[in-house]
Scaffold this active site. Structure first.
Site, short mmCIF file in Angstrom:
data_model
loop_
_atom_site.label_atom_id
_atom_site.label_comp_id
_atom_site.label_asym_id
_atom_site.label_seq_id
_atom_site.Cartn_x
_atom_site.Cartn_y
_atom_site.Cartn_z
N THR A 38 -57.00 -13.23 21.43
CA THR A 38 -56.89 -14.62 21.87
C THR A 38 -58.20 -15.36 21.64
OG1 THR A 38 -55.36 -13.85 23.58
CG2 THR A 38 -56.14 -16.10 23.76
N GLU A 110 -69.24 -8.50 28.23
CA GLU A 110 -68.43 -9.58 28.80
C GLU A 110 -68.80 -9.83 30.25
OE1 GLU A 110 -64.43 -8.95 26.03
OE2 GLU A 110 -64.55 -8.01 28.00
#
Length: 224
Positions: A38, A110
Protein backbone atom coordinates in the site's frame (compact mmCIF):
# COMPACT_ATOMS: atom_id res chain seq x y z
CA UNK A 1 -16.01 -14.73 -3.73
CA UNK A 2 -13.09 -16.03 -5.80
CA UNK A 3 -9.48 -15.28 -4.94
CA UNK A 4 -9.11 -13.11 -8.04
CA UNK A 5 -12.11 -10.98 -7.05
CA UNK A 6 -10.81 -10.64 -3.49
CA UNK A 7 -7.39 -9.54 -4.72
CA UNK A 8 -8.93 -7.03 -7.12
CA UNK A 9 -11.09 -5.59 -4.35
CA UNK A 10 -8.14 -5.34 -1.96
CA UNK A 11 -5.95 -3.68 -4.60
CA UNK A 12 -8.70 -1.16 -5.32
CA UNK A 13 -9.00 -0.47 -1.59
CA UNK A 14 -5.26 -0.01 -1.23
CA UNK A 15 -5.16 2.41 -4.15
CA UNK A 16 -8.04 4.43 -2.69
CA UNK A 17 -6.39 4.65 0.73
CA UNK A 18 -3.04 5.58 -0.82
CA UNK A 19 -4.58 8.42 -2.82
CA UNK A 20 -6.56 9.65 0.19
CA UNK A 21 -3.33 10.02 2.18
CA UNK A 22 -2.10 12.72 -0.21
CA UNK A 23 -4.46 15.12 1.59
CA UNK A 24 -2.12 15.02 4.58
CA UNK A 25 1.12 15.65 2.70
CA UNK A 26 2.32 19.23 3.11
CA UNK A 27 4.64 20.89 0.61
CA UNK A 28 8.02 21.84 2.00
CA UNK A 29 7.85 19.36 4.89
CA UNK A 30 9.74 16.16 5.68
CA UNK A 31 7.53 13.08 5.41
CA UNK A 32 7.92 9.73 7.14
CA UNK A 33 7.31 6.83 4.75
CA UNK A 34 6.68 3.21 5.71
CA UNK A 35 6.97 -0.06 3.84
CA UNK A 36 4.68 -2.43 1.97
CA UNK A 37 2.41 -2.79 -1.03
CA UNK A 38 0.00 0.00 0.00
CA UNK A 39 2.90 2.34 0.73
CA UNK A 40 4.35 1.56 -2.70
CA UNK A 41 1.08 2.79 -4.21
CA UNK A 42 1.30 5.89 -2.02
CA UNK A 43 4.86 6.64 -3.17
CA UNK A 44 3.75 6.34 -6.78
CA UNK A 45 0.78 8.64 -6.14
CA UNK A 46 3.02 11.15 -4.34
CA UNK A 47 5.48 11.20 -7.23
CA UNK A 48 2.64 11.84 -9.68
CA UNK A 49 0.94 14.48 -7.51
CA UNK A 50 3.41 17.30 -8.04
CA UNK A 51 3.57 17.98 -4.27
CA UNK A 52 7.11 19.15 -3.51
CA UNK A 53 8.32 17.89 -0.14
CA UNK A 54 11.73 18.54 1.40
CA UNK A 55 12.40 14.82 1.58
CA UNK A 56 11.38 11.60 3.24
CA UNK A 57 12.61 9.47 6.12
CA UNK A 58 12.29 5.88 4.95
CA UNK A 59 11.61 2.79 7.04
CA UNK A 60 13.33 0.26 4.74
CA UNK A 61 15.84 -0.20 1.97
CA UNK A 62 12.97 -1.19 -0.33
CA UNK A 63 11.10 2.07 0.24
CA UNK A 64 14.33 4.05 -0.04
CA UNK A 65 14.95 2.62 -3.50
CA UNK A 66 11.39 3.43 -4.61
CA UNK A 67 11.55 6.97 -3.23
CA UNK A 68 14.87 7.69 -4.87
CA UNK A 69 13.64 6.26 -8.18
CA UNK A 70 10.75 8.72 -7.94
CA UNK A 71 13.15 11.62 -7.42
CA UNK A 72 12.33 12.08 -3.72
CA UNK A 73 15.30 12.77 -1.45
CA UNK A 74 15.75 10.30 1.42
CA UNK A 75 16.94 11.87 4.68
CA UNK A 76 18.51 10.51 7.87
CA UNK A 77 16.21 10.73 10.88
CA UNK A 78 19.15 11.89 13.01
CA UNK A 79 19.41 14.99 10.83
CA UNK A 80 15.68 15.71 10.78
CA UNK A 81 14.38 15.53 14.34
CA UNK A 82 10.61 15.46 14.72
CA UNK A 83 8.62 14.51 11.61
CA UNK A 84 5.27 16.17 10.99
CA UNK A 85 3.49 13.22 9.32
CA UNK A 86 4.28 9.52 8.95
CA UNK A 87 2.34 7.42 6.44
CA UNK A 88 2.47 3.62 6.60
CA UNK A 89 0.36 0.52 6.12
CA UNK A 90 -0.67 -2.27 8.48
CA UNK A 91 -1.30 -6.00 8.48
CA UNK A 92 -4.18 -5.58 10.94
CA UNK A 93 -5.90 -2.73 12.74
CA UNK A 94 -8.60 -2.74 15.39
CA UNK A 95 -11.19 -0.02 15.99
CA UNK A 96 -8.83 1.72 18.44
CA UNK A 97 -6.24 2.16 15.66
CA UNK A 98 -3.87 -0.31 17.36
CA UNK A 99 -1.94 -2.20 14.71
CA UNK A 100 -0.03 -5.33 13.86
CA UNK A 101 2.83 -4.49 11.51
CA UNK A 102 5.94 -6.25 10.28
CA UNK A 103 4.76 -8.43 7.43
CA UNK A 104 7.28 -6.58 5.28
CA UNK A 105 10.06 -7.10 7.89
CA UNK A 106 10.51 -3.36 8.59
CA UNK A 107 8.79 -3.17 11.99
CA UNK A 108 11.70 -1.77 14.00
CA UNK A 109 12.42 1.18 11.73
CA UNK A 110 8.69 1.73 11.31
CA UNK A 111 8.26 1.93 15.07
CA UNK A 112 11.15 4.37 15.37
CA UNK A 113 9.69 6.69 12.74
CA UNK A 114 6.23 6.46 14.31
CA UNK A 115 7.72 7.49 17.66
CA UNK A 116 9.46 10.45 16.01
CA UNK A 117 6.33 11.68 14.22
CA UNK A 118 3.71 14.14 15.39
CA UNK A 119 1.00 12.43 13.32
CA UNK A 120 0.83 8.79 12.20
CA UNK A 121 -1.57 7.96 9.38
CA UNK A 122 -2.18 4.31 8.53
CA UNK A 123 -3.40 3.35 5.05
CA UNK A 124 -4.88 -0.07 4.26
CA UNK A 125 -7.69 -1.89 2.51
CA UNK A 126 -10.78 -2.46 4.62
CA UNK A 127 -10.10 -6.21 4.99
CA UNK A 128 -7.39 -5.27 7.52
CA UNK A 129 -9.95 -4.09 10.09
CA UNK A 130 -10.60 -6.67 12.84
CA UNK A 131 -12.32 -6.70 16.21
CA UNK A 132 -9.43 -8.49 17.95
CA UNK A 133 -5.81 -8.44 16.80
CA UNK A 134 -3.94 -11.70 16.28
CA UNK A 135 -5.31 -13.53 13.25
CA UNK A 136 -2.31 -12.17 11.37
CA UNK A 137 0.82 -13.75 12.93
CA UNK A 138 2.56 -11.23 15.18
CA UNK A 139 6.10 -10.41 13.96
CA UNK A 140 8.91 -10.12 16.49
CA UNK A 141 12.41 -9.00 15.49
CA UNK A 142 15.12 -10.77 17.47
CA UNK A 143 18.90 -10.80 17.81
CA UNK A 144 20.08 -13.94 15.94
CA UNK A 145 21.73 -15.66 18.92
CA UNK A 146 18.53 -15.23 20.96
CA UNK A 147 16.13 -16.87 18.50
CA UNK A 148 15.58 -20.07 20.52
CA UNK A 149 15.53 -18.22 23.84
CA UNK A 150 12.88 -15.77 22.63
CA UNK A 151 10.89 -18.58 21.00
CA UNK A 152 10.58 -20.36 24.36
CA UNK A 153 9.43 -17.16 26.05
CA UNK A 154 6.81 -16.52 23.35
CA UNK A 155 5.57 -20.09 23.65
CA UNK A 156 5.14 -19.54 27.38
CA UNK A 157 2.91 -16.57 26.55
CA UNK A 158 0.60 -18.89 24.61
CA UNK A 159 1.84 -18.25 21.08
CA UNK A 160 3.39 -20.50 18.47
CA UNK A 161 6.50 -18.75 17.12
CA UNK A 162 7.68 -19.67 13.64
CA UNK A 163 11.07 -18.54 12.36
CA UNK A 164 10.67 -16.63 9.10
CA UNK A 165 13.41 -18.63 7.39
CA UNK A 166 15.77 -16.94 4.92
CA UNK A 167 14.58 -13.48 5.96
CA UNK A 168 17.11 -11.04 7.40
CA UNK A 169 15.87 -7.59 8.40
CA UNK A 170 17.58 -4.42 7.21
CA UNK A 171 19.08 -4.32 10.72
CA UNK A 172 20.69 -7.76 10.30
CA UNK A 173 18.30 -9.58 12.63
CA UNK A 174 15.81 -12.48 12.44
CA UNK A 175 12.01 -12.53 12.57
CA UNK A 176 9.68 -14.79 14.52
CA UNK A 177 6.02 -14.81 13.48
CA UNK A 178 3.81 -15.69 16.44
CA UNK A 179 0.67 -17.64 15.53
CA UNK A 180 -2.36 -18.48 17.63
CA UNK A 181 -2.75 -15.28 19.62
CA UNK A 182 -5.96 -13.40 20.39
CA UNK A 183 -4.66 -10.09 21.67
CA UNK A 184 -7.16 -8.64 24.11
CA UNK A 185 -4.63 -6.28 25.73
CA UNK A 186 -2.36 -4.99 22.93
CA UNK A 187 -0.59 -2.41 25.09
CA UNK A 188 0.17 -4.94 27.82
CA UNK A 189 1.39 -7.60 25.40
CA UNK A 190 3.55 -5.09 23.55
CA UNK A 191 5.26 -4.16 26.81
CA UNK A 192 5.68 -7.79 27.89
CA UNK A 193 7.25 -8.95 24.63
CA UNK A 194 9.52 -5.92 24.41
CA UNK A 195 10.93 -6.87 27.85
CA UNK A 196 12.06 -10.33 26.68
CA UNK A 197 15.85 -10.38 26.48
CA UNK A 198 16.92 -10.68 22.85
CA UNK A 199 13.85 -8.97 21.39
CA UNK A 200 14.59 -5.89 19.31
CA UNK A 201 10.93 -4.95 18.98
CA UNK A 202 7.50 -6.47 18.49
CA UNK A 203 5.15 -5.58 15.65
CA UNK A 204 2.40 -4.34 17.96
CA UNK A 205 1.80 -0.62 17.51
CA UNK A 206 -0.47 -0.12 20.49
CA UNK A 207 1.32 2.11 23.00
CA UNK A 208 1.73 4.49 20.07
CA UNK A 209 -1.23 3.69 17.78
CA UNK A 210 -2.07 5.40 14.53
CA UNK A 211 -3.74 8.78 14.86
CA UNK A 212 -5.88 8.13 11.80
CA UNK A 213 -6.60 4.97 9.80
CA UNK A 214 -7.72 5.31 6.17
CA UNK A 215 -9.43 2.12 5.00
CA UNK A 216 -10.12 1.85 1.30
CA UNK A 217 -12.96 -0.29 0.00
CA UNK A 218 -15.57 -0.58 -2.75
CA UNK A 219 -17.59 2.25 -1.21
CA UNK A 220 -14.70 4.68 -0.85
CA UNK A 221 -12.42 5.47 2.07
CA UNK A 222 -13.49 5.07 5.68
CA UNK A 223 -11.74 7.08 8.40
CA UNK A 224 -11.15 5.73 11.89
Amino acid sequence: MSGALVNTSQNTGKQAAARAALEFVEAGKVLGVGTGSTVNLFIDALAASGISITGAVSSSNESTQRLEAAGIAVLDLNDVGTIDTYIDGADETNHRRQLIKGGGAALTREKIIAAASRRFICIADDAKLVDTLGAFPLPVEVIPMARALVSRALTALGGRPVWRDKVITDNGNLLLDVHGLRIGDPVGLESTINQITGVVTVGLFAARPADLVLLGGPNGVRRI
